[in-house]
Enzyme design. Structure first.
Site, PDB file in Angstrom:
ATOM      1  CD  GLN A 128      -2.467   0.842   2.883  1.00  0.00           C
ATOM      2  OE1 GLN A 128      -2.300  -0.181   3.530  1.00  0.00           O
ATOM      3  NE2 GLN A 128      -3.245   1.804   3.302  1.00  0.00           N
ATOM      4  N   GLY A 129       0.767   2.070  -1.022  1.00  0.00           N
ATOM      5  CA  GLY A 129       1.586   3.283  -1.087  1.00  0.00           C
ATOM      6  C   GLY A 129       0.752   4.495  -0.729  1.00  0.00           C
ATOM      7  CB  SER A 156       2.167   6.849   5.118  1.00  0.00           C
ATOM      8  OG  SER A 156       1.017   6.410   5.775  1.00  0.00           O
ATOM      9  CD  GLU A 173      -8.124  -0.740   7.041  1.00  0.00           C
ATOM     10  OE1 GLU A 173      -7.583  -1.533   6.260  1.00  0.00           O
ATOM     11  OE2 GLU A 173      -7.503   0.155   7.642  1.00  0.00           O
ATOM     12  CG  ASN A 188      -5.725   4.229  18.666  1.00  0.00           C
ATOM     13  OD1 ASN A 188      -5.879   3.733  17.549  1.00  0.00           O
ATOM     14  ND2 ASN A 188      -5.582   3.493  19.757  1.00  0.00           N
ATOM     15  CD  GLU A 189      -2.832   9.908  19.008  1.00  0.00           C
ATOM     16  OE1 GLU A 189      -2.738   9.189  17.980  1.00  0.00           O
ATOM     17  OE2 GLU A 189      -2.226   9.666  20.066  1.00  0.00           O
TER      18      GLU A 189
END
Lengths: 377, 401
Positions: free
Chosen positions: B127-128, B130, B245, B387-388
């Site tokens: 997966q590209g 970030s 997901e 999580n933020e």
């Protein structure tokens, strides 16, 4: 009460900072960690020359006139630098020997302070799960000599040891024995820890030993050594968590996402404040414990050193884990120092007894203190 | 009528899955799965082949592309049985990201071209998304795809590409319109990683393992046919994925498996002469995690069985709690090892060793992998949407704040 360091103490602290700046920056630290022994051999000599190996001992005990305060000061700086030298083990061994006392032991301490002799404490066993009071290793007389058989775990600095200072049962009393490194019947198996220290298992099969203390004298020395080791360990953790906290603060100021520095987000500011509260509570517990670690009342020393360990372990895990979290992905990398702070703080939380051990130790000592002062319901 | 327990049919289904695994998963692969460092790609491919011949390799896909037509609960049971047996995980990017995006948004031709090989485990995907400057602020990404005739030319830098060192293909988000608002100028492209101009650098993580990588794109030419769906609609597809997901990202099956493994360890380890499992402190700590996991399991089941608003709301919460539980169980498992919790233990027969200290490890066989796992778990609250960010979404979309 006065918690201000003296000028000498400030100078001592600064001497460590200079050393770290010149000889132990991050790259040098990682190179040491990846090397054969996990340490830089010359550093122990430097530490001796700079007086650090005797800074925490009174002159009577063979040091330069200091106390646990100096050891904590040093340990805090070592924690900030993530030093892998076995300083805590040195504190434990020298304190045990100082408590045993006597001229012969005095000579040993002198050489340890000079860095020319390394006596490594071996006082934990697998069955203890961190509880140093669990001793199955035993010493007994055999053909006119004393021999020791058993196994010790988590022996730090074994690779460089000249002697091991081993807790063993002599009959049904505790004893502290000296066993020469490389002696027949003694084997060591070294391994690396998750926080990149080198520790070893010791196996003893009738290894010749010299009893330095037995009975109460040994029990007191063991307690003193561990109490001082606990406190220095706590100070190391305070140094590590403080360094991780402020590294994270700096990162939050420069890291930009959504067009602003993420340090401007209130949620993260609140979390950082919580981390600072934890750090300062841990530091305060250590300072409190410094007033009681040498108290003749063993309950006070136990109560305070366990309290400090509990405060520090909790704080260290919160600060260490959140320092990673606030760095995002890079916090989990091997390359950046943040994960290394976490690894050390995680290990410290487990070292010399986890939470359950210290809660029980604190409660038992505290119960006895509270029973002495009866307050009407 | 409300049904609070697994039905007899669901339990029968569980048995069917369990038997299949028992009969088809070699013990050697399961052992490697228990050490659970990084699944060996040959193990993954082997298992995908087994599952594929049973028709079970992509259960959640539409049946026309190889899915099983199972209910959400059945899929959950299936995943749990896979984890309990230490079966290798699939190429998740392929099966859970690329597959769903393609069959939802891409052309028939593109689906025909890529889906069968994902289904069979033949191609491995990464997966590209970030970038160093675009983590939680993903729409700020800067990798550029410029249309030149019948190609896009890609220049940029992607990071945190999971298992990128094993991947054949990449699902890439790149900027195709720098003038538009950030989220409206992104396209999804399929990149063959063997193309000229693609280079990779491993990123070692704090478990001293290799899970993630950086990729550099230097004038990489990608055919126009590799555009997924519409140009500049890439962010829609990415958002779709994040929603898709959420229930699996709670990783309840993984945590249940870890709990079972820890119970087994606690029967062997001893404290004060008794099995650790009898120690009151240990029991209390384990019980807390088990209780939280039970609650989370039902949160996931709610999300899987409800439709619409209710499902969405619960689904947005589960990743936060699930990721924290992954950390807690890993830390408790280490505690179970007593003094052996301290030992670093390199991946046995590992394909990727960052640093060989030449020393042996005293960790007992049942403890292999636990320290590394506990370290790597620090990432669970960061990956898959930190999580933020999850909390921002919860506050906004559920609480309306």
């Amino acid at each position: 009460m006065d918690f201000t360091n003296t000028e000498e103490q400030v100078a001592l602290r600064d001497s460590v900072r200079r050393f770290v700046e010149r000889q132990y920056d991050w790259d040098k630290r990682m190179a040491a960690v990846r090397s054969g022994n996990g340490v830089v051999d010359e550093h122990w000599t430097t530490m001796a020359e700079l007086g650090w190996l005797g800074a925490g001992l009174s002159e009577t005990d063979g040091g330069f006139g200091g106390s646990a305060v100096e050891n904590c000061l040093l340990a805090e700086e070592f924690g900030a630098a993530l030093l892998t030298e076995p300083f805590i083990a040195h504190v434990i061994a020298t304190r045990m020997l100082a408590k045993i006392g006597g001229p012969e032991v005095g000579e040993l301490i002198e050489s340890m302070v000079a860095g020319s002799l390394r006596i490594v404490p071996a006082f934990q066993e697998l069955a203890g799960r961190g509880d140093w009071m669990v001793i199955e290793t035993h010493a007994h007389e055999q053909d006119g000599t004393v021999v020791v058989s058993g196994a010790k775990s988590l022996v730090e600095g074994a690779g460089k040891a000249d002697f091991f200072l081993i807790s063993a049962n002599l009959g049904n009393v505790p004893a502290l024995c000296l066993v020469k490194a490389g002696e027949i019947g003694l084997s060591t198996t070294a391994y690396r820890t998750i926080d990149n220290r080198r520790v070893a298992d010791l196996t003893l099969h009738g290894a010749p030993a010299r009893i330095l203390a037995a009975g109460d004298r040994a029990a007191d020395a063991l307690a003193a050594g561990v109490n001082h080791g606990l406190l220095a360990l706590c100070a190391e953790a305070v140094g590590a968590m403080s360094a991780a906290l402020f590294a994270t603060r700096d990162y939050l100021k420069v890291r930009k996402q959504f067009g602003v520095s993420i340090g401007s987000f209130q949620a993260l500011q609140h979390r950082m404040s919580d981390m600072l509260i934890e750090t300062e509570m841990a530091r305060s517990a250590v300072l409190g414990a410094l007033g009681y670690v040498d108290d003749p009342d063993p309950d006070l020393a136990a109560q305070w050193t366990s309290a400090a360990k509990l405060a520090v372990a909790k704080a260290g895990l919160i600060v260490g884990s959140q320092a990673i979290q606030l760095h995002g992905g890079i916090g989990v990398t091997e390359e950046l120092n943040i994960s290394h702070y976490y690894r050390r703080l995680h290990a410290i939380a487990r070292q010399l007894g986890e939470e359950d051990l210290h809660l029980a130790r604190f409660a038992k000592a505290n119960d006895r203190k509270c029973a002495a002062t009866v307050v009407a319901a | 009528m409300m049904q609070f327990r697994y039905t007899a049919d669901e339990e029968a289904f569980r048995s069917e899955v369990r038997n299949f695994v028992h009969e088809n998963l070699p013990a050697e692969i399961a052992t490697r799965g228990r050490y659970d460092y990084h699944p060996r790609s040959s193990d993954q491919k082997y298992w995908m082949t087994q599952l594929c011949s049973r028709g079970w390799s992509v259960p959640h896909w539409p049946e026309r592309w190889g899915g099983t037509g199972w209910t959400g609960v059945q899929r959950f049971i299936f995943e749990e049985e896979m984890r309990l047996a230490y079966a290798p995980t699939a190429d998740r990017v392929g099966t859970e990201l690329v597959g769903p995006v393609l069959y939802h948004f891409a052309s028939e031709a593109m689906c025909e071209r890529y889906l069968p090989d994902i289904r069979s485990g033949k191609t491995y995907w990464s997966q590209g998304f970030s970038e160093p400057g675009s983590g939680s602020d993903l729409t700020s990404l800067r990798t550029r795809a410029v249309r030149e005739g019948d190609h896009y030319v890609i220049n940029g830098h992607k990071t945190w590409t999971t298992e990128g060192h094993l991947a054949d293909m990449m699902f890439l988000l790149a900027r195709t319109d720098p003038e538009a608002k950030p989220q409206a100028g992104i396209s999804a492209l399929i990149v063959d990683l063997s193309s000229p101009g693609v280079s990779r650098r491993p990123i070692w993580t704090m478990d001293e393992g290799l899970s993630v990588n950086e990729f550099f794109f230097d004038d990489v030419r990608v055919p126009v046919e590799n555009l997924v769906g519409e140009e500049n609609a890439g962010w829609t597809y990415a958002k779709f994925l994040l929603v898709n997901e959420r229930t699996t990202s709670a990783e309840v099956p993984h945590t249940k498996r870890d709990i079972a493994q820890l119970r087994a360890i606690a029967k062997i380890e001893r404290k004060r002469g008794r099995p650790l499992i009898e120690d009151p402190d240990f029991r209390a700590r384990l019980a807390r995690i088990e209780v939280d996991t039970m609650a989370l399991e039902y949160a996931v089941l709610r999300a899987l069985t409800a439709t619409g608003g209710a499902a969405d709301q619960v689904a947005s919460l589960v990743k936060v709690r699930g990721s924290e539980l992954r950390q807690q169980i890993a830390d408790l498992a280490l505690s179970a090892l007593g003094d052996r919790a301290f030992a670093f233990c390199a991946e046995p027969g590992g394909e990727h060793i960052m640093f060989d200290d030449g020393l042996s490890s005293p960790v007992p066989e049942y403890g292999i992998g636990l320290a590394a796992k506990a370290m790597f778990r620090r990432a669970t609250t960061i990956y898959g949407g930190a999580n933020e960010i999850q909390r921002n979404l919860i506050a906004k979309t559920v609480l309306g704040l």
